[in-house]
Design a protein around this motif. Structure first.
Motif: not given
Length: 468
Positions: A24-27, A148-151, A156-157, A176-177
């Motif tokens: 989605g345009g992110s790297r 264990k803390t999603p960041v 989109g990632m 996760t993308a």
């Protein structure tokens, strides 16, 4: 939605860990490590496959040089994003990178002078890959995150870190993308540690992932029945003491040195070894040991129990911390037996090479390996025990005794890797076997496929795979 996964390092080899995910345009780059195998070192000088300025962020699994060692070059070449990692990894990585820059500058100076004297030329430029100034620009980009803390790491990632049990602060990372039903998750093992090891916690496991990249350093073998590490260590020390030589231990500054001190501490308390001069001849290891004291929350329950009794696992009687070059040189004037712990762990540079030069031709001395020695490194050459070994451009006869204690390994073996990856509750779409020599990677692929029936592959260097 498509996701592109590129293998820019640690593909059919052990070091240089580096993976690029595009969506989605992110790297996002996962790890940016230094190549340490002799025949692959030229890759360190290659331009990055994509302009570093176009990379949004880096996810760093842990602070070993083969995972973080090219970050200053990435910044030097234009990267300005955040480098997400655990707090302990941030603390240790800056020590590792600063030490790497200093060693590079010193090695270049000595190599240039030696080559001029010998009439030789180097296949690499007579300049460091990066300098201390480049490291100073890198350190502020280190961005600590909790386990264990999603960041959110890019548009989109998102990423989630869990304890890998390999070294202090190490993590496996699930990226996760995408969004909603279009999202896909990729699990990067980093280096998986072992269960029931001293000081640090056991590996944590993820329950689900669409794709998995798993290391295979020991994917073709088991660590064996060396359960009594203190007993083996005591035997080697006592036998070398009786012979009148030194025990020279090439050791990684992170985790391995501290684990050695932990075992020596226990042996001394139990009077199983004599009270010998013990040197940690590694400024980096000394600084990392201070980081250990800063993060007691990462200790396992057994180590916390020692702390409650007033015993720190990294302290012992007779320990000398050699910070300066003069202190390092003075070790060679010690009469009788000394225990010398020095870096680098694979003997690729640093003070260990001086101690090897002074002891490798002494039959009474012992070179003790307590960690993995990658193919092409000086450590592997010595471990294979040829008649002569080249150190600082000169051949030295190998007469010292060579010993190895494999139980020290911070890497999971074949069955432990299986235990880690089968924490997943359902089969992933694909498993990519990385971070291992070709034979080990292929062997683990076949083993994992046979045990689980999962779809597994061993990717090639610079291979690009489009994930659905």
């Amino acid at each position: 939605m498509s996701i592109k996964l590129n293998f820019f390092g640690a593909a059919k080899n052990v070091t240089g860990s580096c993976y690029l995910v595009e969506s989605g345009g992110s790297r996002i780059l996962v790890d940016c490590g230094l190549y340490q195998e002799r025949d692959l070192k030229e890759r360190n000088w290659d331009a990055f496959p994509v302009p570093p300025a176009t990379i949004n962020a880096v996810l760093l699994t842990h602070a070993h040089l083969d995972h973080c060692g090219r970050l200053p070059k990435l910044v030097k070449d234009g990267f300005r994003g955040k480098i997400f990692c655990t707090s302990a990894t941030a603390d240790i990585a800056q020590i590792i990178m600063k030490d790497s820059a200093v060693l590079q500058e010193e090695d270049i100076k000595h190599k240039k002078a030696r080559h001029e004297k010998q009439g030789k030329t180097s296949p690499f430029p007579y300049e460091p890959l990066y300098t201390a100034a480049d490291v100073e620009k890198t350190v502020p980009l280190l961005t600590p995150v909790g386990y264990k803390t999603p960041v959110a790491v890019a548009a989109g990632m998102t990423a989630s870190f869990r304890e890998a049990g390999h070294i202090f602060g190490s993590a496996s990372i699930k990226l996760t993308a995408g969004q909603g039903g279009e999202a896909r998750s990729i699990l990067f093992s980093g280096d998986v540690g072992r269960w029931n090891m001293p000081i640090i916690n056991d590996p944590d496991q993820f329950e689900d992932a669409d794709y998995v990249l798993v290391e295979s350093t020991y994917g073709d073998r088991l660590h064996g029945e060396t359960k009594d590490i203190p007993g083996e260590l005591a035997r080697i020390i006592n036998e070398t003491h009786k012979a009148g030589g030194n025990i020279v231990i090439p050791s990684f500054a992170v985790e391995r040195t501290q684990e050695l001190l932990y075992h020596l501490n226990g042996l001394l308390r139990e009077n199983r070894i004599p009270h010998l001069f013990t040197f940690v001849d590694s400024p980096m290891a000394i600084r990392v040991t201070e980081i250990f004291k800063k993060h007691p929350e990462l200790f396992d329950e057994e180590t916390r129990d020692l702390l409650r009794k007033g015993i720190h696992p990294c302290d012992l009687p007779g320990l000398t911390l050699s910070n300066t070059v003069d202190q390092s040189k003075a070790i060679n004037h010690i009469k009788g037996t000394a225990i010398i712990i020095a870096g680098a762990g694979m003997c690729t540079g640093g003070r260990i090479k001086h101690h090897l030069k002074n002891n490798i031709s002494r039959p009474e001395s012992t070179i003790l390996f307590v960690g993995y020695q990658a193919a092409g490194t000086l450590g592997r050459v010595i471990q294979d025990q040829p008649a002569e070994v080249r150190i600082f451009g000169e051949m030295q006869p190998l007469r010292a005794r060579i010993e190895k204690i494999s139980g020290f390994s911070a890497h999971a073996d074949r069955d432990e890797l299986l235990r880690w990856i089968t924490g997943l509750k359902k089969a992933p779409r694909k498993v990519f076997i990385t971070h291992g020599e070709p034979d080990a990677a292929v062997a683990f692929k076949n083993f994992l496929t046979g045990k689980t029936g999962w779809s597994c592959t061993v990717p090639e260097y610079r291979q690009e795979i489009v994930l659905d």
